[in-house]
Write an enzyme that holds these catalytic residues in place. Sequence first.
Site, mmCIF file in Angstrom:
data_model
loop_
_atom_site.group_PDB
_atom_site.id
_atom_site.type_symbol
_atom_site.label_atom_id
_atom_site.label_comp_id
_atom_site.label_asym_id
_atom_site.label_seq_id
_atom_site.Cartn_x
_atom_site.Cartn_y
_atom_site.Cartn_z
ATOM 1 N N VAL A 15 2.214 -37.202 -33.213
ATOM 2 C CA VAL A 15 3.445 -36.444 -32.957
ATOM 3 C C VAL A 15 3.435 -36.004 -31.501
ATOM 4 O O VAL A 15 2.489 -35.345 -31.050
ATOM 5 C CB VAL A 15 3.548 -35.201 -33.866
ATOM 6 C CG1 VAL A 15 4.841 -34.429 -33.558
ATOM 7 C CG2 VAL A 15 3.497 -35.596 -35.336
ATOM 8 N N ASP A 64 1.286 -35.925 -20.355
ATOM 9 C CA ASP A 64 2.705 -36.086 -20.040
ATOM 10 C C ASP A 64 3.161 -37.434 -20.596
ATOM 11 O O ASP A 64 2.635 -38.482 -20.212
ATOM 12 C CB ASP A 64 2.879 -36.050 -18.505
ATOM 13 C CG ASP A 64 4.333 -36.100 -18.059
ATOM 14 O OD1 ASP A 64 5.191 -36.580 -18.831
ATOM 15 O OD2 ASP A 64 4.612 -35.668 -16.921
ATOM 16 N N ASN A 91 8.967 -37.357 -30.520
ATOM 17 C CA ASN A 91 9.691 -36.093 -30.651
ATOM 18 C C ASN A 91 9.845 -35.349 -29.329
ATOM 19 O O ASN A 91 10.767 -34.547 -29.181
ATOM 20 C CB ASN A 91 8.970 -35.192 -31.659
ATOM 21 C CG ASN A 91 9.469 -33.763 -31.632
ATOM 22 O OD1 ASN A 91 10.577 -33.455 -32.086
ATOM 23 N ND2 ASN A 91 8.668 -32.854 -31.071
ATOM 24 N N ARG A 124 5.278 -47.889 -26.660
ATOM 25 C CA ARG A 124 4.517 -48.982 -26.056
ATOM 26 C C ARG A 124 3.008 -48.793 -26.233
ATOM 27 O O ARG A 124 2.285 -49.716 -26.607
ATOM 28 C CB ARG A 124 4.844 -49.100 -24.567
ATOM 29 C CG ARG A 124 4.083 -50.219 -23.857
ATOM 30 C CD ARG A 124 4.389 -50.251 -22.373
ATOM 31 N NE ARG A 124 5.767 -50.662 -22.126
ATOM 32 C CZ ARG A 124 6.712 -49.838 -21.639
ATOM 33 N NH1 ARG A 124 6.412 -48.566 -21.369
ATOM 34 N NH2 ARG A 124 7.921 -50.281 -21.437
ATOM 35 N N TYR A 155 21.222 -34.750 -21.457
ATOM 36 C CA TYR A 155 20.729 -34.757 -22.833
ATOM 37 C C TYR A 155 21.470 -35.810 -23.657
ATOM 38 O O TYR A 155 20.847 -36.587 -24.397
ATOM 39 C CB TYR A 155 20.889 -33.375 -23.450
ATOM 40 C CG TYR A 155 20.285 -33.249 -24.825
ATOM 41 C CD1 TYR A 155 18.910 -33.120 -24.985
ATOM 42 C CD2 TYR A 155 21.083 -33.265 -25.964
ATOM 43 C CE1 TYR A 155 18.336 -33.010 -26.243
ATOM 44 C CE2 TYR A 155 20.526 -33.161 -27.225
ATOM 45 C CZ TYR A 155 19.154 -33.027 -27.359
ATOM 46 O OH TYR A 155 18.606 -32.931 -28.618
ATOM 47 N N LYS A 159 19.746 -39.132 -25.391
ATOM 48 C CA LYS A 159 19.709 -39.332 -26.837
ATOM 49 C C LYS A 159 20.474 -40.592 -27.254
ATOM 50 O O LYS A 159 20.081 -41.271 -28.217
ATOM 51 C CB LYS A 159 20.263 -38.102 -27.555
ATOM 52 C CG LYS A 159 19.333 -36.890 -27.458
ATOM 53 C CD LYS A 159 17.936 -37.197 -27.981
ATOM 54 C CE LYS A 159 17.027 -35.984 -27.972
ATOM 55 N NZ LYS A 159 15.670 -36.278 -28.472
#
Length: 306
Positions: A15, A64, A91, A124, A155, A159
Amino acid sequence: MRRDSQPLRGRTVVVTGAARGLGAALARAFDDRGARVALLGLEGVGLQKVASSLRNESACWAVDVTDDVAMAETARQVRTRLGPASVVVGNAGVAEGGPFADSDPQVWRRVIEVNLIGSAATARCFLPDLLDTHGYYLQVASLAAMGTSPLMSAYCASKAGVESFAHALRAELAHRGVAVGIAYINWTDTDMIRDADRHAVLRELRAHMPAPARKVYPAPQVADRLATAAERRATSVYMPAWLRAVQPVRAILPAVVTHIARTELPRLERTRPFEATGLLGAGGHADVRRDTAWRSERGSADRPGE
């Protein structure tokens, strides 16, 4: 939560953005299903705090998601420490608000880099594992991927981008046994949303949405829905469920939003000036500052579990 069937028990789940908010809730939801959880994010101290709350084996890495080299090394360490990933959840995300014309190019770019480039880098680096395990990649998107919102251009662009990326990846990997899902979520109670609500214009824009569309959902509730989707290797998951009904009419949403904005934005501008918010949420602030704690942990990121 005890379950009769736990297809993720003993499997490794990754996650990103796991130090807080939805990512932390996802880590707990997968732990609840018996999985080993690898927590990735910028905030090492926050990651350790979440990891310490889990019952099953877990480890965390301060990294990062836009750093390809660091992510590849992290994927190697996750594999060594916890085993090959069966589920990966993209996420990690940030947002910023304000007029595009006055936006800081570096902040705008950073939103795209974290949300879109970071998701691609995550997929990847962990794809070899998913190919080995015939695993599942879940991309966290948003209602913003289906529609749009004024004053949130970076944003929305990011998305929409991750949605398209996930569709392409799904078609590319279907014959190789890897499933790809997209999570369409609306307002979730995280630092990002609470930070956005501190800005009057963004708060007013949300207040003018239809009642169902402006409701904020608890992060654990959203996480439970997404974790269940991962168990089922779902092609798509909607939270709240009514978002599924938006898909057939999504083509008209930009026109509807533009019609409303033509009236509401001038009214709001007369009340208060539109100003750039900078990166929203505590995670976004950490991203900008790269505070001392994160610097020290990144320096030792080659040690699993740091």
